[in-house]
Design a protein around this motif. Structure first.
Motif, PDB file in Angstrom:
ATOM      1  N   ARG A 284       2.812 -10.129  37.231  1.00 25.39           N
ATOM      2  CA  ARG A 284       4.094  -9.785  37.837  1.00 25.39           C
ATOM      3  C   ARG A 284       4.677  -8.592  37.074  1.00 25.39           C
ATOM      4  O   ARG A 284       4.804  -8.636  35.842  1.00 25.39           O
ATOM      5  N   LEU A 285       5.031  -7.565  37.806  1.00 28.62           N
ATOM      6  CA  LEU A 285       5.539  -6.340  37.200  1.00 28.62           C
ATOM      7  C   LEU A 285       7.064  -6.276  37.195  1.00 28.62           C
ATOM      8  O   LEU A 285       7.666  -5.695  36.282  1.00 28.62           O
TER       9      LEU A 285
ATOM     10  N   GLY B 250       5.114  -5.383  32.970  1.00 29.24           N
ATOM     11  CA  GLY B 250       5.538  -4.282  33.842  1.00 29.24           C
ATOM     12  C   GLY B 250       6.024  -3.075  33.062  1.00 29.24           C
ATOM     13  O   GLY B 250       5.777  -1.921  33.452  1.00 29.24           O
TER      14      GLY B 250
ATOM     15  N   PHE C 154       6.139   1.682  42.957  1.00 29.44           N
ATOM     16  CA  PHE C 154       6.540   0.819  41.836  1.00 29.44           C
ATOM     17  C   PHE C 154       7.327   1.600  40.791  1.00 29.44           C
ATOM     18  O   PHE C 154       8.373   1.145  40.296  1.00 29.44           O
TER      19      PHE C 154
ATOM     20  N   GLU D 148       0.977  -5.987  42.541  1.00 34.01           N
ATOM     21  CA  GLU D 148       0.973  -7.128  41.603  1.00 34.01           C
ATOM     22  C   GLU D 148      -0.203  -8.057  41.861  1.00 34.01           C
ATOM     23  O   GLU D 148      -0.855  -8.541  40.923  1.00 34.01           O
ATOM     24  N   ARG D 149      -0.478  -8.329  43.130  1.00 33.75           N
ATOM     25  CA  ARG D 149      -1.644  -9.188  43.449  1.00 33.75           C
ATOM     26  C   ARG D 149      -2.931  -8.528  43.010  1.00 33.75           C
ATOM     27  O   ARG D 149      -3.846  -9.186  42.503  1.00 33.75           O
TER      28      ARG D 149
END
Length: 319
Positions: free
Chosen positions: A47-48, A62, A10, A41-42
């Motif tokens: 949400r990033l 994020g 990420f 993310e999950r």
């Protein structure tokens, strides 16, 4: 902990603003990078990254997460580099057992150069005269004479040795110079005593196919080779000493004479030993290479001028 890999992916994707670019740097496929970020993310429930046709960008959540993770990833990378360096460099405490004879003639005089080369090492040196168990004493490496005392040890023969029969010129002027090994029976011979208490009063010689065992006697028996050398140099009698003990003196002192030089007299070889599984440790490898180089150079006749001590031809051992 299961998210660490995904966090690293990420961070790289966010910095490059592209799954494809991150994949190229990390050696992954773009789909693998996308999947890792989606899994993260999950796991976090937020949400990033915002995906667009042109790439990716950080969401508000994020951006905050990335700021913290960037520091974490940098620390992990630094820790990994430090660990790699520690594995490749010799550092820490090294427990060494050295037999008295090679210790004084070859190794101990050169330890300052070795420690200069490896400033991260701390040496714990024990000088011994007999067999010792590496496991019982918790030694990392040992330099010993003769055959390995323990079958559980890994042993490397690093030097062959021969005995030299020597005497001071003052003794020879008074008693004459033996020309054959048998003539030693009529001389005052200094006898070495092993740590077991057994006197080495049978001196063996060989010239071609001819072999002679001579039983010698004298007015001094002693269990220390260096002290015997001093007694021989003082003119007390004839001594039989290992080459590593006496060759430096023969090279620098005209008062000591090598007798029966055309007769070979084998001495126990020098072994470097360590317990199985320890030979791959950088500090053990470094010491093994150092000691081996000293004996190779001694056999080649490389002695430091004026000191009678072996010097190494390897620049890495010079202080």
């Amino acid at each position: 902990m299961e998210n660490l890999r995904s966090i690293g992916i990420f961070v790289r994707a966010a910095e490059l603003q592209s799954f494809a670019a991150a994949a190229a740097v990390l050696g992954l496929t773009p789909s693998a990078v996308s999947k890792a970020v989606a899994t993260l993310e999950r796991s976090l429930g937020v949400r990033l990254l915002t995906r667009t046709a042109r790439g990716v960008s950080l969401t508000e959540e994020g951006a905050r997460f990335h700021a913290r993770c960037r520091t974490i990833v940098a620390e992990l990378q630094a820790a990994e580099r430090e660990l790699t360096a520690m594995r490749s460099l010799a550092r820490g405490r090294l427990r060494v057992a050295l037999h008295d004879s090679p210790a004084h003639s070859h190794i101990v005089p050169n330890l300052p150069a070795f420690l200069h080369r490896y400033p991260g090492l701390e040496l714990d040196v024990s000088i011994v005269t007999g067999a010792v168990s590496l496991e019982a004493k918790n030694f990392d490496v040992a330099v010993f004479l003769g055959d390995p005392p323990d079958s559980n040890l890994v042993a490397h023969r690093i030097a062959e040795r021969r005995f030299r029969t020597v005497a001071a010129r003052s003794y020879l002027d008074r008693h004459g110079t033996p020309q054959e090994p048998r003539e030693l029976e009529g001389h005052n011979c200094l006898v070495h005593v092993l740590p077991t208490g057994r006197a080495q009063n049978i001196w063996s010689y060989q010239k071609g196919a001819r072999r002679l065992d001579v039983k010698v006697h004298g007015n001094l028996s002693i269990d220390h080779g260096s002290r015997m050398r001093e007694m021989a140099l003082a003119g007390l009698g004839i001594a039989r000493l290992p080459s590593n003990n006496v060759d430096p003196l023969l090279a620098t002192n005209d008062d000591l004479v090598w007798l029966l030089a055309d007769w070979a007299s084998e001495a126990p070889p020098v072994h470097l030993m360590y317990a199985r599984g320890r030979g791959t440790a950088p500090k053990v490898r470094a010491f093994a290479e150092f000691v081996t180089s000293l004996f190779k150079d001694a056999e080649a006749g490389l002695y430091s001028a004026g000191r009678g001590q072996p010097r190494s031809s390897w620049p890495m051992w010079r202080a």
